[in-house]
Design a protein around this motif. Structure first.
Motif, PDB file in Angstrom:
ATOM      1  N   CYS A 115      56.553  72.672  73.629  1.00 53.87           N
ATOM      2  CA  CYS A 115      56.839  71.602  74.599  1.00 53.87           C
ATOM      3  C   CYS A 115      57.185  72.138  75.984  1.00 53.87           C
ATOM      4  O   CYS A 115      57.564  71.377  76.853  1.00 53.87           O
ATOM      5  CB  CYS A 115      57.981  70.738  74.079  1.00 53.87           C
ATOM      6  SG  CYS A 115      57.571  69.853  72.576  1.00 53.87           S
ATOM      7  N   ASP A 117      59.730  73.693  76.960  1.00 54.55           N
ATOM      8  CA  ASP A 117      61.135  73.546  77.287  1.00 54.55           C
ATOM      9  C   ASP A 117      61.590  74.789  78.041  1.00 54.55           C
ATOM     10  O   ASP A 117      61.161  75.899  77.742  1.00 54.55           O
ATOM     11  CB  ASP A 117      61.935  73.375  75.986  1.00 54.55           C
ATOM     12  CG  ASP A 117      63.387  73.089  76.240  1.00 54.55           C
ATOM     13  OD1 ASP A 117      64.090  74.024  76.660  1.00 54.55           O
ATOM     14  OD2 ASP A 117      63.821  71.952  76.006  1.00 54.55           O
ATOM     15  N   LEU A 139      54.318  71.411  84.807  1.00 52.99           N
ATOM     16  CA  LEU A 139      54.813  70.463  83.812  1.00 52.99           C
ATOM     17  C   LEU A 139      56.295  70.163  84.033  1.00 52.99           C
ATOM     18  O   LEU A 139      56.718  69.008  84.014  1.00 52.99           O
ATOM     19  CB  LEU A 139      54.580  71.016  82.404  1.00 52.99           C
ATOM     20  CG  LEU A 139      55.004  70.145  81.248  1.00 52.99           C
ATOM     21  CD1 LEU A 139      54.323  68.780  81.294  1.00 52.99           C
ATOM     22  CD2 LEU A 139      54.681  70.845  79.934  1.00 52.99           C
ATOM     23  N   TYR A 140      57.087  71.205  84.260  1.00 53.00           N
ATOM     24  CA  TYR A 140      58.508  71.025  84.534  1.00 53.00           C
ATOM     25  C   TYR A 140      58.703  70.150  85.772  1.00 53.00           C
ATOM     26  O   TYR A 140      59.500  69.220  85.772  1.00 53.00           O
ATOM     27  CB  TYR A 140      59.183  72.386  84.736  1.00 53.00           C
ATOM     28  CG  TYR A 140      60.621  72.268  85.134  1.00 53.00           C
ATOM     29  CD1 TYR A 140      61.612  72.025  84.186  1.00 53.00           C
ATOM     30  CD2 TYR A 140      60.996  72.373  86.471  1.00 53.00           C
ATOM     31  CE1 TYR A 140      62.934  71.893  84.566  1.00 53.00           C
ATOM     32  CE2 TYR A 140      62.317  72.242  86.855  1.00 53.00           C
ATOM     33  CZ  TYR A 140      63.283  72.008  85.905  1.00 53.00           C
ATOM     34  OH  TYR A 140      64.593  71.861  86.285  1.00 53.00           O
ATOM     35  N   ARG A 143      57.921  66.483  85.132  1.00 53.55           N
ATOM     36  CA  ARG A 143      59.029  65.830  84.404  1.00 53.55           C
ATOM     37  C   ARG A 143      60.168  65.492  85.361  1.00 53.55           C
ATOM     38  O   ARG A 143      60.740  64.402  85.307  1.00 53.55           O
ATOM     39  CB  ARG A 143      59.556  66.746  83.303  1.00 53.55           C
ATOM     40  CG  ARG A 143      58.648  66.889  82.123  1.00 53.55           C
ATOM     41  CD  ARG A 143      59.257  67.888  81.160  1.00 53.55           C
ATOM     42  NE  ARG A 143      58.415  68.093  79.999  1.00 53.55           N
ATOM     43  CZ  ARG A 143      58.425  69.198  79.278  1.00 53.55           C
ATOM     44  NH1 ARG A 143      59.220  70.199  79.598  1.00 53.55           N
ATOM     45  NH2 ARG A 143      57.648  69.317  78.234  1.00 53.55           N
ATOM     46  N   ASP A 146      59.260  62.585  87.659  1.00 52.04           N
ATOM     47  CA  ASP A 146      59.310  61.315  86.927  1.00 52.04           C
ATOM     48  C   ASP A 146      60.750  60.812  86.796  1.00 52.04           C
ATOM     49  O   ASP A 146      61.032  59.640  87.036  1.00 52.04           O
ATOM     50  CB  ASP A 146      58.660  61.484  85.553  1.00 52.04           C
ATOM     51  CG  ASP A 146      58.555  60.174  84.802  1.00 52.04           C
ATOM     52  OD1 ASP A 146      57.978  59.213  85.352  1.00 52.04           O
ATOM     53  OD2 ASP A 146      59.078  60.106  83.670  1.00 52.04           O
ATOM     54  N   LYS A 147      61.671  61.700  86.442  1.00 54.68           N
ATOM     55  CA  LYS A 147      63.079  61.300  86.286  1.00 54.68           C
ATOM     56  C   LYS A 147      63.695  60.903  87.620  1.00 54.68           C
ATOM     57  O   LYS A 147      64.444  59.930  87.702  1.00 54.68           O
ATOM     58  CB  LYS A 147      63.878  62.414  85.629  1.00 54.68           C
ATOM     59  CG  LYS A 147      63.568  62.568  84.166  1.00 54.68           C
ATOM     60  CD  LYS A 147      64.386  63.648  83.523  1.00 54.68           C
ATOM     61  CE  LYS A 147      63.967  63.732  82.060  1.00 54.68           C
ATOM     62  NZ  LYS A 147      64.725  64.698  81.317  1.00 54.68           N
TER      63      LYS A 147
END
Length: 194
Positions: A115, A117, A139-140, A143, A146-147
């Motif tokens: 994932c 992480d 990707l990080y 994310r 989006d938050k």
């Protein structure tokens, strides 16, 4: 490390790391469908637009088919109302498995690595933490963006509902929105530069 065999398991154990991935997925598919038939699961995959036949599901669960494609993993997860990662790496997570051939790691580490992480870099064999971080940064950043945008929408709604535009709450919200805007610009700019 292979899981223990059970009554619904393959007759012949996996011959290699790749077959162990399929076996683990097959066991979890079987467990999650419970008393529902393989035909029920086949029908669900068809409803979702990517049919997997009852025969394929049965062959996978019985070990006659020893691989699962990424498309099948995704559609089976959707049909079973779970995430693909939980089919590939099902609980319990306190076990050790082969992350890649001949590299044993805690199963939760495999999940984190899969994932991307931020804790997962320690499980990444090869070029190390810097290469892993560089390659997973988009990707990080996505994310984080989006938050931040979700927080921004919530704060804008709260601000719009505030009766007094000069209240301490409204001022605090505007400061937080300013901070979020700066962070968004940093993430978007850095992500575009990569």
């Amino acid at each position: 490390m292979p899981q223990k065999m059970n009554a619904h398991d393959w007759g012949d154990p996996p011959k290699n790391w790749a077959e162990e991935q399929a076996r683990r997925t097959a066991l979890e598919v079987r467990r999650l469908r419970g008393k529902k038939s393989a035909q029920w699961l086949a029908d669900r995959t068809k409803e979702l637009g990517s049919p997997i036949t009852r025969a394929v599901i049965s062959d996978l669960e019985l070990g006659r088919r020893r691989y699962v494609t990424s498309a099948e993993l995704i559609i089976l997860a959707a049909a079973l109302d779970t995430a693909p990662i939980t089919l590939l790496y099902p609980p319990p997570y306190n076990e050790t498995i082969e992350l890649v051939p001949d590299v044993d790691e805690p199963k939760i580490g495999a999940v984190e690595w899969f994932c991307s992480d931020s804790n997962a870099a320690r499980y990444k064999p090869g070029e190390g933490v810097d290469a892993f971080t560089e390659r997973t940064w988009p990707l990080y950043a996505a994310r984080a963006i989006d938050k931040l945008e979700e927080s921004q929408r919530g704060l804008l709604a709260t601000l719009a509902a505030e009766d007094d535009p000069d209240s301490p709450l409204a001022q605090s919200i505007r400061r937080e929105l300013d901070h979020i805007s700066k962070r968004l610009a940093e993430y978007k700019g850095d992500n575009d530069a990569r």
